[in-house]
Write a protein that holds these residues in place. Structure first.
Motif, mmCIF file in Angstrom:
data_model
loop_
_atom_site.group_PDB
_atom_site.id
_atom_site.type_symbol
_atom_site.label_atom_id
_atom_site.label_comp_id
_atom_site.label_asym_id
_atom_site.label_seq_id
_atom_site.Cartn_x
_atom_site.Cartn_y
_atom_site.Cartn_z
ATOM 1 N N MET A 1 32.503 41.639 -13.238
ATOM 2 C CA MET A 1 33.176 42.729 -13.910
ATOM 3 C C MET A 1 33.440 43.841 -12.891
ATOM 4 O O MET A 1 32.573 44.188 -12.110
ATOM 5 C CB MET A 1 32.315 43.241 -15.063
ATOM 6 C CG MET A 1 32.927 44.429 -15.779
ATOM 7 S SD MET A 1 31.899 45.099 -17.091
ATOM 8 C CE MET A 1 32.231 43.955 -18.393
ATOM 9 N N ASP A 2 34.640 44.393 -12.914
ATOM 10 C CA ASP A 2 35.006 45.481 -12.032
ATOM 11 C C ASP A 2 34.135 46.700 -12.363
ATOM 12 O O ASP A 2 33.925 47.032 -13.529
ATOM 13 C CB ASP A 2 36.490 45.807 -12.204
ATOM 14 C CG ASP A 2 36.949 46.881 -11.269
ATOM 15 O OD1 ASP A 2 37.453 47.900 -11.768
ATOM 16 O OD2 ASP A 2 36.798 46.712 -10.042
ATOM 17 N N PHE A 3 33.638 47.385 -11.342
ATOM 18 C CA PHE A 3 32.711 48.489 -11.546
ATOM 19 C C PHE A 3 33.341 49.639 -12.337
ATOM 20 O O PHE A 3 32.685 50.258 -13.173
ATOM 21 C CB PHE A 3 32.176 48.987 -10.201
ATOM 22 C CG PHE A 3 31.004 49.904 -10.332
ATOM 23 C CD1 PHE A 3 29.774 49.420 -10.735
ATOM 24 C CD2 PHE A 3 31.129 51.256 -10.072
ATOM 25 C CE1 PHE A 3 28.690 50.263 -10.881
ATOM 26 C CE2 PHE A 3 30.051 52.102 -10.202
ATOM 27 C CZ PHE A 3 28.820 51.604 -10.610
ATOM 28 N N GLU A 4 34.611 49.930 -12.121
ATOM 29 C CA GLU A 4 35.296 50.996 -12.863
ATOM 30 C C GLU A 4 35.380 50.665 -14.349
ATOM 31 O O GLU A 4 35.239 51.548 -15.194
ATOM 32 C CB GLU A 4 36.692 51.253 -12.288
ATOM 33 C CG GLU A 4 36.686 51.967 -10.964
ATOM 34 C CD GLU A 4 36.081 53.366 -11.028
ATOM 35 O OE1 GLU A 4 36.374 54.102 -11.991
ATOM 36 O OE2 GLU A 4 35.323 53.709 -10.121
ATOM 37 N N ILE A 5 35.587 49.396 -14.679
ATOM 38 C CA ILE A 5 35.625 48.970 -16.084
ATOM 39 C C ILE A 5 34.239 49.143 -16.707
ATOM 40 O O ILE A 5 34.113 49.585 -17.852
ATOM 41 C CB ILE A 5 36.126 47.522 -16.213
ATOM 42 C CG1 ILE A 5 37.575 47.433 -15.741
ATOM 43 C CG2 ILE A 5 35.977 47.013 -17.639
ATOM 44 C CD1 ILE A 5 38.101 46.024 -15.635
ATOM 45 N N LEU A 6 33.209 48.821 -15.950
ATOM 46 C CA LEU A 6 31.839 49.009 -16.414
ATOM 47 C C LEU A 6 31.564 50.489 -16.685
ATOM 48 O O LEU A 6 30.991 50.848 -17.715
ATOM 49 C CB LEU A 6 30.855 48.458 -15.380
ATOM 50 C CG LEU A 6 29.370 48.558 -15.696
ATOM 51 C CD1 LEU A 6 29.032 47.754 -16.938
ATOM 52 C CD2 LEU A 6 28.548 48.088 -14.506
ATOM 53 N N LEU A 7 32.003 51.357 -15.774
ATOM 54 C CA LEU A 7 31.830 52.801 -15.980
ATOM 55 C C LEU A 7 32.578 53.275 -17.222
ATOM 56 O O LEU A 7 32.049 54.074 -18.000
ATOM 57 C CB LEU A 7 32.320 53.585 -14.758
ATOM 58 C CG LEU A 7 31.448 53.551 -13.523
ATOM 59 C CD1 LEU A 7 32.119 54.317 -12.395
ATOM 60 C CD2 LEU A 7 30.073 54.094 -13.793
ATOM 61 N N ASP A 8 33.798 52.794 -17.408
ATOM 62 C CA ASP A 8 34.574 53.163 -18.592
ATOM 63 C C ASP A 8 33.858 52.752 -19.876
ATOM 64 O O ASP A 8 33.816 53.509 -20.842
ATOM 65 C CB ASP A 8 35.960 52.521 -18.561
ATOM 66 C CG ASP A 8 36.879 53.137 -17.530
ATOM 67 O OD1 ASP A 8 36.609 54.273 -17.078
ATOM 68 O OD2 ASP A 8 37.868 52.481 -17.162
ATOM 69 N N ALA A 9 33.291 51.563 -19.880
ATOM 70 C CA ALA A 9 32.621 51.049 -21.067
ATOM 71 C C ALA A 9 31.341 51.814 -21.385
ATOM 72 O O ALA A 9 31.034 52.070 -22.548
ATOM 73 C CB ALA A 9 32.309 49.562 -20.891
ATOM 74 N N ILE A 10 30.592 52.200 -20.368
ATOM 75 C CA ILE A 10 29.298 52.841 -20.595
ATOM 76 C C ILE A 10 29.403 54.366 -20.679
ATOM 77 O O ILE A 10 28.782 54.989 -21.533
ATOM 78 C CB ILE A 10 28.290 52.430 -19.503
ATOM 79 C CG1 ILE A 10 28.020 50.928 -19.612
ATOM 80 C CG2 ILE A 10 26.993 53.216 -19.628
ATOM 81 C CD1 ILE A 10 27.147 50.361 -18.532
ATOM 82 N N LEU A 11 30.189 54.975 -19.802
ATOM 83 C CA LEU A 11 30.242 56.437 -19.733
ATOM 84 C C LEU A 11 31.476 57.040 -20.380
ATOM 85 O O LEU A 11 31.483 58.212 -20.741
ATOM 86 C CB LEU A 11 30.158 56.910 -18.276
ATOM 87 C CG LEU A 11 28.895 56.527 -17.515
ATOM 88 C CD1 LEU A 11 28.975 57.036 -16.091
ATOM 89 C CD2 LEU A 11 27.650 57.049 -18.206
ATOM 90 N N GLY A 12 32.528 56.289 -20.512
ATOM 91 C CA GLY A 12 33.759 56.824 -21.088
ATOM 92 C C GLY A 12 34.474 57.746 -20.109
ATOM 93 O O GLY A 12 34.347 57.611 -18.896
ATOM 94 N N GLU A 13 35.218 58.723 -20.660
ATOM 95 C CA GLU A 13 35.947 59.655 -19.805
ATOM 96 C C GLU A 13 34.952 60.554 -19.078
ATOM 97 O O GLU A 13 34.026 61.076 -19.680
ATOM 98 C CB GLU A 13 36.912 60.485 -20.636
ATOM 99 C CG GLU A 13 38.023 59.652 -21.225
ATOM 100 C CD GLU A 13 39.058 60.517 -21.900
ATOM 101 O OE1 GLU A 13 39.480 61.512 -21.307
ATOM 102 O OE2 GLU A 13 39.424 60.168 -23.026
ATOM 103 N N ARG A 14 35.183 60.744 -17.787
ATOM 104 C CA ARG A 14 34.200 61.440 -16.961
ATOM 105 C C ARG A 14 34.865 62.023 -15.728
ATOM 106 O O ARG A 14 35.988 61.693 -15.395
ATOM 107 C CB ARG A 14 33.102 60.474 -16.532
ATOM 108 C CG ARG A 14 33.647 59.423 -15.580
ATOM 109 C CD ARG A 14 32.840 58.162 -15.565
ATOM 110 N NE ARG A 14 33.503 57.144 -14.778
ATOM 111 C CZ ARG A 14 34.439 56.343 -15.245
ATOM 112 N NH1 ARG A 14 34.827 56.405 -16.484
ATOM 113 N NH2 ARG A 14 35.004 55.437 -14.468
#
Length: 56
Positions: A1-14
């Motif tokens: 899984m791409d790390f940016e997609i993981l961040l989007d899924a867990i943290l949302g807009e940031r």
């Protein structure tokens, strides 16, 4: 899984709040804040593939 997609899924807009040296790998550990409320929402290291969401 791409790390940016993981961040989007867990943290949302940031946005980046602060960057420190990761205590595990020595790479960048990034602290994120919510882009509107400016509350600290989590931290992540792309080298370790680590993401932590802080409780609301």
């Amino acid at each position: 899984m791409d790390f940016e997609i993981l961040l989007d899924a867990i943290l949302g807009e940031r946005q980046i709040f602060h960057i420190i040296e990761c205590p595990i790998c020595g790479f960048e550990e990034i602290y994120y804040e919510h882009h509107v409320t400016k509350r600290l929402i989590g931290r992540a290291c792309s080298c370790c593939n680590f993401v932590q969401r802080f409780e609301k």
